[in-house]
Design an enzyme around this catalytic site. Structure first.
Site, mmCIF file in Angstrom:
data_model
loop_
_atom_site.group_PDB
_atom_site.id
_atom_site.type_symbol
_atom_site.label_atom_id
_atom_site.label_comp_id
_atom_site.label_asym_id
_atom_site.label_seq_id
_atom_site.Cartn_x
_atom_site.Cartn_y
_atom_site.Cartn_z
ATOM 1 C CB SER A 101 -19.248 -24.050 -25.725
ATOM 2 O OG SER A 101 -19.575 -22.899 -24.826
ATOM 3 C CD GLU A 105 -8.639 -20.493 -23.242
ATOM 4 O OE1 GLU A 105 -9.160 -21.455 -23.459
ATOM 5 O OE2 GLU A 105 -8.537 -19.569 -22.475
ATOM 6 N N GLY A 146 -11.144 -18.491 -18.985
ATOM 7 C CA GLY A 146 -10.332 -19.583 -18.116
ATOM 8 C C GLY A 146 -11.759 -20.483 -17.089
ATOM 9 N N GLY A 150 -13.197 -17.496 -26.820
ATOM 10 C CA GLY A 150 -14.167 -16.809 -26.866
ATOM 11 C C GLY A 150 -13.492 -16.255 -25.418
#
Length: 232
Positions: free
Chosen positions: A40, A113, A105, A92
């Site tokens: 998000s 990532e 995760g 993030g």
């Protein structure tokens, strides 16, 4: 808490994520390829990045969902195998400690990532103030596993580090499963990251401790705090 208060809290969190995403633009290197995370807060960054998309060569995405969102803004997305350097990776986190060790995760993209972060010259983590904790582990630690190893890895995790292991109803972009490990107190994240990765069948886990973030941009209701990785 009333519904009004709840919605106000959500809006405030979104506003903080928007603010920290905007601040992260200051870390984007012009005329370079940058790595972009998943989740998000990363989505807010992607939306902000669209405003300066003509100033960068393009991006490398950490998930299919991120690649789609970048492309929807007309931002060029490269396959990692087609680039030699990534100037900065911006993403993030689900939790961070004061040393900028992270749990990542929650969105299921931990392996990609970690790969993109490893290639980047610098890792800038963006989060709201609730993600900074004294001891990580309240947020369940994701572990990506080869499907056939799921039961074995679950037993080994409990044997080696304890906690409660639950299979997430989710398949990663790599075609693997995720085990979420709850009820942990992660006092030595580097050791735990290494221990979990040594279990046969584990692809990787969501601890970013052996290679933590270089910078943590932490949104508060009043401003964005900048925390740099300590020289340990």
């Amino acid at each position: 808490m009333s519904l009004f208060d709840f919605l106000e809290t959500i809006m405030t969190q979104d506003e903080m994520k928007q603010a920290v995403a905007q601040e992260a633009l200051n870390y984007v290197i012009e005329d370079s390829i940058i790595g972009v995370g998943t989740g998000s807060t990363a989505n807010f960054f992607i939306d902000a990045l669209a405003s300066i998309k003509d100033k960068i060569k393009g991006t490398v995405a950490s998930s299919e969902a991120t690649a789609q969102r970048l492309a929807s803004h007309g931002i060029k997305v490269f396959d990692l195998n087609d680039v030699e350097q990534i100037s900065v990776y911006i993403d993030g986190a689900d939790e961070s400690d004061a040393n900028l060790n992270l749990i990542k995760g929650g969105g299921g993209a931990l392996t990609r990532e970690k790969i993109v972060a490893a290639v980047a010259d610098r890792f800038v983590c963006i989060a709201d103030e609730s993600k900074l904790v004294e001891v990580m582990g309240k947020f369940p630690l994701p572990v990506e596993v080869i499907p056939m190893s799921m039961k074995y890895v679950s037993r080994e995790i409990v044997k080696r580090i304890g906690g409660n292991v639950e299979l997430r109803d989710f398949t990663t972009d790599n075609g693997n499963f995720i085990l979420d490990v709850s009820n942990l107190k992660i006092t030595n994240p580097k050791q735990m990251e290494t221990e979990l990765n040594s279990i046969v069948g584990v692809v990787t886990n969501g601890l970013f401790a052996n290679s933590p973030a270089d910078v943590l941009l932490l949104a508060t209701p009043n401003n964005v705090r900048v925390l740099n990785k300590p020289n340990l």
